[in-house]
Design a protein around this motif. Structure first.
Motif, mmCIF file in Angstrom:
data_model
loop_
_atom_site.group_PDB
_atom_site.id
_atom_site.type_symbol
_atom_site.label_atom_id
_atom_site.label_comp_id
_atom_site.label_asym_id
_atom_site.label_seq_id
_atom_site.Cartn_x
_atom_site.Cartn_y
_atom_site.Cartn_z
ATOM 1 N N ASN A 461 34.202 41.653 33.239
ATOM 2 C CA ASN A 461 35.501 41.505 33.990
ATOM 3 C C ASN A 461 36.588 42.086 33.108
ATOM 4 O O ASN A 461 37.667 42.134 33.772
ATOM 5 C CB ASN A 461 35.807 40.085 34.831
ATOM 6 C CG ASN A 461 34.746 39.627 35.701
ATOM 7 O OD1 ASN A 461 34.481 40.356 36.691
ATOM 8 N ND2 ASN A 461 34.071 39.019 35.535
ATOM 9 N N ILE A 462 36.594 41.968 31.782
ATOM 10 C CA ILE A 462 37.911 41.839 31.062
ATOM 11 C C ILE A 462 38.456 43.221 31.016
ATOM 12 O O ILE A 462 39.841 43.317 31.080
ATOM 13 C CB ILE A 462 37.368 41.862 29.446
ATOM 14 C CG1 ILE A 462 38.537 41.389 28.749
ATOM 15 C CG2 ILE A 462 36.457 42.678 28.872
ATOM 16 C CD1 ILE A 462 39.440 40.151 29.058
ATOM 17 N N MET A 463 37.937 44.323 31.532
ATOM 18 C CA MET A 463 38.368 45.660 31.454
ATOM 19 C C MET A 463 38.649 46.061 33.075
ATOM 20 O O MET A 463 39.135 47.114 33.265
ATOM 21 C CB MET A 463 37.527 46.516 30.885
ATOM 22 C CG MET A 463 37.512 46.437 29.233
ATOM 23 S SD MET A 463 39.304 46.526 28.413
ATOM 24 C CE MET A 463 39.029 46.108 26.828
ATOM 25 N N ARG A 487 34.809 29.067 36.451
ATOM 26 C CA ARG A 487 35.303 29.814 37.464
ATOM 27 C C ARG A 487 36.172 30.834 37.000
ATOM 28 O O ARG A 487 36.796 30.871 35.829
ATOM 29 C CB ARG A 487 36.352 28.976 38.167
ATOM 30 C CG ARG A 487 36.859 29.467 39.641
ATOM 31 C CD ARG A 487 37.944 28.697 40.081
ATOM 32 N NE ARG A 487 37.478 27.314 40.568
ATOM 33 C CZ ARG A 487 36.862 27.018 41.622
ATOM 34 N NH1 ARG A 487 36.810 27.968 42.745
ATOM 35 N NH2 ARG A 487 36.564 25.931 41.953
ATOM 36 N N ASP A 488 36.179 32.268 37.596
ATOM 37 C CA ASP A 488 36.857 33.305 36.997
ATOM 38 C C ASP A 488 37.443 34.136 38.357
ATOM 39 O O ASP A 488 36.815 33.932 39.517
ATOM 40 C CB ASP A 488 36.165 34.000 36.123
ATOM 41 C CG ASP A 488 34.816 34.847 36.591
ATOM 42 O OD1 ASP A 488 35.319 35.839 37.827
ATOM 43 O OD2 ASP A 488 33.908 34.834 36.244
ATOM 44 N N ASN A 489 38.344 34.870 37.949
ATOM 45 C CA ASN A 489 38.908 35.519 38.961
ATOM 46 C C ASN A 489 38.340 37.211 39.163
ATOM 47 O O ASN A 489 39.248 38.050 39.330
ATOM 48 C CB ASN A 489 40.475 35.925 39.095
ATOM 49 C CG ASN A 489 41.022 36.209 37.728
ATOM 50 O OD1 ASN A 489 40.547 36.209 36.660
ATOM 51 N ND2 ASN A 489 42.291 36.592 37.499
ATOM 52 N N GLY A 490 37.335 37.348 38.515
ATOM 53 C CA GLY A 490 36.825 38.868 38.288
ATOM 54 C C GLY A 490 36.402 39.533 39.558
ATOM 55 O O GLY A 490 36.603 39.051 40.615
ATOM 56 N N ILE A 491 35.454 40.544 39.179
ATOM 57 C CA ILE A 491 35.179 41.324 40.401
ATOM 58 C C ILE A 491 33.997 40.871 41.229
ATOM 59 O O ILE A 491 33.606 41.155 42.234
ATOM 60 C CB ILE A 491 34.819 42.883 39.970
ATOM 61 C CG1 ILE A 491 33.594 42.675 38.878
ATOM 62 C CG2 ILE A 491 35.943 43.428 39.384
ATOM 63 C CD1 ILE A 491 33.122 44.158 38.732
ATOM 64 N N GLY A 492 33.228 39.715 40.604
ATOM 65 C CA GLY A 492 32.172 39.097 41.067
ATOM 66 C C GLY A 492 30.779 39.788 40.882
ATOM 67 O O GLY A 492 30.663 41.064 40.242
ATOM 68 N N PHE A 493 29.777 39.037 41.350
ATOM 69 C CA PHE A 493 28.433 39.486 41.079
ATOM 70 C C PHE A 493 28.036 40.417 42.325
ATOM 71 O O PHE A 493 28.743 40.372 43.603
ATOM 72 C CB PHE A 493 27.349 38.364 41.304
ATOM 73 C CG PHE A 493 27.320 37.449 40.003
ATOM 74 C CD1 PHE A 493 26.417 37.676 39.077
ATOM 75 C CD2 PHE A 493 28.270 36.563 39.924
ATOM 76 C CE1 PHE A 493 26.199 37.000 37.876
ATOM 77 C CE2 PHE A 493 28.131 35.786 38.695
ATOM 78 C CZ PHE A 493 27.297 35.822 37.637
ATOM 79 N N LYS A 494 27.203 41.349 42.016
ATOM 80 C CA LYS A 494 26.564 42.305 42.948
ATOM 81 C C LYS A 494 25.703 41.429 43.975
ATOM 82 O O LYS A 494 25.185 40.564 43.789
ATOM 83 C CB LYS A 494 25.763 43.285 42.410
ATOM 84 C CG LYS A 494 26.557 44.262 41.267
ATOM 85 C CD LYS A 494 25.543 45.501 40.855
ATOM 86 C CE LYS A 494 26.353 46.334 40.136
ATOM 87 N NZ LYS A 494 25.271 47.400 39.221
ATOM 88 N N PRO A 539 34.723 38.865 45.369
ATOM 89 C CA PRO A 539 35.759 39.689 44.584
ATOM 90 C C PRO A 539 37.129 38.738 44.086
ATOM 91 O O PRO A 539 37.791 38.281 45.518
ATOM 92 C CB PRO A 539 36.194 40.936 45.161
ATOM 93 C CG PRO A 539 34.841 41.096 46.079
ATOM 94 C CD PRO A 539 34.361 40.123 46.336
ATOM 95 N N GLY A 540 37.414 38.421 42.981
ATOM 96 C CA GLY A 540 38.581 37.704 42.877
ATOM 97 C C GLY A 540 38.189 36.410 42.839
ATOM 98 O O GLY A 540 39.241 35.395 42.162
ATOM 99 N N ASN A 541 37.087 35.466 42.999
ATOM 100 C CA ASN A 541 36.728 34.203 43.060
ATOM 101 C C ASN A 541 35.480 34.359 42.830
ATOM 102 O O ASN A 541 34.627 34.127 43.766
ATOM 103 C CB ASN A 541 37.200 33.746 44.037
ATOM 104 C CG ASN A 541 37.081 32.063 43.873
ATOM 105 O OD1 ASN A 541 37.127 31.417 42.806
ATOM 106 N ND2 ASN A 541 36.709 31.271 44.916
ATOM 107 N N THR A 542 34.754 33.781 41.491
ATOM 108 C CA THR A 542 33.410 33.369 41.332
ATOM 109 C C THR A 542 33.297 32.044 40.748
ATOM 110 O O THR A 542 33.961 31.955 39.820
ATOM 111 C CB THR A 542 32.777 34.604 40.246
ATOM 112 O OG1 THR A 542 32.782 35.925 41.071
ATOM 113 C CG2 THR A 542 31.379 34.186 39.833
#
Length: 559
Positions: A461-463, A487-494, A539-542
Motif C-alpha cells: 500500500n505504501i506507493m 488496521r490500515d487505509n490501503g487498497i485492500g485484499f483481492k 478499499p480504504g479499510n482493511t
C-alpha cells in the motif's frame, strides 16, 4: 490238577494279554498325545519365531524410513531449488552474506536434528573456504566433536563422495557411527547416527536379547546384552540404504518355552489322558493362540494406520508377554519420533513454518544497505547512528535463539524497531500507531505474528495511497482471550485471496502473501482451535483480527 492248572494258566495268560493290551493302548495313547503336543508346541514356536522376526523387520523398516528421510532432508539443504543458503555459503564473496547464511543454515539443521532424534550429529564442510560447523542437540564433548571432525576430513580425503552412496560405518574414538555425506558444488553436508543409539530403541534389559550391529562381512560393529551359553536363535536384518544390519540373538528356550508340557503329559495316567488333552489344548488356546491372534490383529491395525493401537500389559515372564511389551515399546518410540510416512505433509508444513519464521527477505536487507549508503553520501552521521541502533535491535531479535513463544512486549519492541527502519526509507508517507492495554505486555505470543501483517500493509500500500495509516491495537476480550487488530487505509485484499482464506485454502501461489500463509499455519499448529484469524477488507479499510488465548496468568503459565 492239570486241568485246573491249565485253567489257571489260561486265566493268567488272558490276564496278561489284557494287561499287555491295556498297556499298549495306554502307551500308544500317551505317545499320540505326546507327539501331538510336541507338534503343536513346535508349531507355536515357529509362529512365535515368525512374530519375533516380524518385530525385528518392523523395527528395521522404521530405521530405513528414518535414514531415508534424513538423506532427503540433507539433499533439500543443498539442492538447486531449496539450497540457497548452502549456495551462498559455497559461492558468495560477501563475508556478511556467508555468516548470515551459516547462522540460518545451522538453525535449519538444528530443526532437522530435533525431529530426527537428539543423537543425530549433522555437519557442513566447505574445504576451499575453510568452513566447518556441526550441529547436535546432545552437546557432544569437545574431544568427541574434534574426533568426528578429524575422521570426517580423513574419510572425505580418501573416498569419492556421491549423493547416492549408502550410509557407511565410521569409527570415532572406538565409537561406531552410521555416516552419510552428500556432495554439491565445492562443499559437503553429512549426518552421523551412533550405532549404539539404533540398538537402544530395540533393547530391553528384561528381554535378555543380545543385539549387534554387523557389517556386510558379518563383523560386529556395536553390541548390547550378555551372550548366551546355551542354544540360541539369531535373526539378521540388513538395513536398506546402509552397509550394516541388525542381528538379534535369543536363547532358543525363549521361543520354545513350553516343551516341558510333554514331560508333564508322560507323567499322567491313561485315565487322565483325555483330560490332559483338553487341558493342554485349552491352555494353548488361552496362553498362545489367543495372544498371538491379538498380536496379529494389533499389527494389522497398526499397519493400517491406527497409530494408537496398544496391547494389554501381561504381568508374567512369558515369551508372549515379552512380545507384547516389545510391540508396545516399538509403537511408543515411533509415535514419539513422529516420522510416520503418513505425516510427511504435516512435517513439510512445520519445516516451512519454522524456516519462514526466521527468514530475512533479501530485498529488505538490500534496502537497508542502500539507506546507509545514501546517508553516508549526505554525511548524515546522526541518522546513520539511529538507523544502526534500530537495525541492531531488529536483527538481534530476529536472529536470536527463542523458544516457540515470546513476550508481547518483546514482539512489540521488534515491531517498533521495524517501523523506525521503514521511516528512514519512506519518511512521512505513512503513520503508525501502536496501543496496548496495560497488563498484556507479559503475555506470550508467537514471534513475528504482528509484524507480518504490518509489513504486508506497508509492502502492498505504501506507493498506492497518499498517506498510509496503520494502527495496531492489543486488548483483552471475552474470557481469557487477547484481541490483536491491525488496521490500515490501503487498497485492500483481492477478492479471490479473501475467499481462499475464508475456505482455509493455501494462498502461497506465486510467492505472494507467503507471510500470511505462514501465520495461518503456525496458529493452526500451536494454538489449534483455541485461536482465530479473520480478515475484513474493502478499499480504504482493511482490518486483520487475531483472537488468541491468554497463556500467562499472574501466577505463571496457565494450564
Amino acid at each position: 490238577m492239570k486241568g485246573i492248572n491249565m485253567g489257571e494258566n489260561g486265566k493268567k495268560s488272558i490276564f496278561k494279554k489284557v494287561l499287555w493290551s491295556m498297556g499298549a493302548v495306554m502307551t500308544g495313547a500317551i505317545l499320540i498325545i505326546e507327539i501331538s503336543s510336541l507338534l503343536l508346541i513346535h508349531k507355536d514356536g515357529q509362529r512365535a519365531q515368525e512374530l519375533f522376526e516380524d518385530t525385528i523387520d518392523s523395527y528395521g523398516v522404521f530405521w530405513e524410513n528414518k535414514l531415508n528421510e534424513t538423506s532427503r532432508m540433507m539433499l533439500s539443504f543443498i539442492s538447486a531449488e531449496t539450497g540457497a543458503l548452502y549456495s551462498q555459503l559455497c559461492n558468495s564473496e560477501d563475508k556478511l552474506t556467508v555468516e548470515t547464511a551459516k547462522l540460518q543454515l545451522r538453525s535449519q539443521i538444528a530443526d532437522m536434528n530435533a525431529r530426527q532424534g537428539y543423537e543425530l550429529v549433522t555437519f557442513v564442510y566447505v574445504p576451499d573456504r575453510n568452513i566447518y560447523f556441526s550441529v547436535d542437540e546432545k552437546n557432544t564433548s569437545y574431544l568427541k566433536s574434534q574426533g568426528i571432525k578429524e575422521n570426517v576430513f580423513d574419510y572425505i580425503a580418501h573416498n569419492t563422495i556421491a549423493s547416492k552412496d549408502k550410509w557407511s560405518v565410521l569409527y570415532v574414538q572406538d565409537t561406531p557411527y552410521l555416516l552419510k555425506i552428500c556432495h554439491m558444488e565445492n562443499g559437503y553436508i553429512g549426518s552421523l547416527y551412533p550405532a549404539g543409539h539404533i540398538l537402544e530403541g530395540l533393547y530391553d534389559q528384561e528381554e535378555n536379547w543380545v543385539l549387534e550391529m554387523v557389517d556386510r562381512a558379518g563383523n560386529t560393529v556395536a553390541h548390547m546384552g550378555e551372550p548366551y551359553k546355551g542354544m540360541t536363535v539369531s535373526y539378521d536384518r540388513f538395513l536398506e540404504y546402509t552397509d550394516a544390519g541388525i542381528r538379534v540373538t535369543i536363547g532358543s528356550g525363549r521361543l520354545y518355552s513350553n516343551k516341558g508340557t510333554g514331560v508333564l503329559i508322560l507323567m499322567g495316567a491313561m485315565l487322565f489322558a483325555s483330560l490332559l488333552i483338553f487341558l493342554v489344548l485349552g491352555r494353548q488356546t488361552r496362553d498362545v493362540f489367543e495372544p498371538l491372534e491379538k498380536l496379529r490383529a494389533a499389527m494389522e491395525n497398526y499397519s493400517g494406520g491406527d497409530m494408537d493401537t496398544r496391547l494389554p500389559v501381561v504381568h508374567d515372564n512369558s515369551q508372549i508377554a515379552n512380545l507384547f511389551c516389545t510391540f508396545n515399546n516399538m509403537a511408543d518410540q515411533i509415535a514419539h519420533l513422529k516420522i510416520q510416512v503418513y505425516e510427511t505433509e504435516l512435517e513439510r508444513q512445520r519445516i516451512n513454518s519454522n524456516y519462514l519464521r526466521i527468514q530475512i527477505q533479501p530485498h529488505f536487507y538490500t534496502n537497508i544497505l542502500n539507506l546507509f549508503y545514501g546517508m553516508a553520501q549526505m554525511k548524515d552521521c546522526l541518522s546513520i547512528q539511529k538507523l544502526a541502533l534500530a537495525c541492531g535491535s531488529y536483527f538481534r531479535y530476529l536472529l536470536g535463539r527463542k523458544g516457540t513463544f515470546v513476550l508481547l512486549q518483546e514482539e512489540l519492541k521488534c515491531l517498533s524497531s521495524y517501523v523506525e527502519i521503514q521511516r528512514y526509507r519512506y519518511q512521512d508517507r505513512f503513520e503508525a500507531r501502536i496501543s496496548v492495554e496495560p497488563g498484556l505486555e507479559e503475555q506470550a505470543v508467537l514471534p513475528l505474528l504482528i509484524q507480518t501483517f504490518f509489513e504486508n500493509s506497508l509492502k502492498h500500500n505504501i506507493m498506492r495511497v497518499p498517506l498510509l495509516q496503520v494502527e495496531v491495537t492489543v486488548e483483552a476480550v471475552e474470557t481469557e482471550k487477547m484481541k490483536i487488530t491491525v488496521r490500515d487505509n490501503g487498497i485492500g485484499f483481492k477478492k479471490d485471496i479473501l475467499e481462499k482464506i475464508e475456505r482455509d485454502e493455501s494462498i502461497e501461489a506465486g510467492g505472494e502473501h507467503i507471510g500470511i500463509q505462514n501465520v495461518k499455519e503456525r496458529i493452526r499448529v500451536f494454538y489449534g482451535q483455541t485461536a482465530q484469524m479473520q480478515i475484513e477488507s474493502v478499499p480504504g479499510n482493511t482490518v486483520v483480527t487475531l483472537l488468541l488465548p491468554l497463556m500467562i496468568s499472574k501466577g505463571g503459565l496457565r494450564e
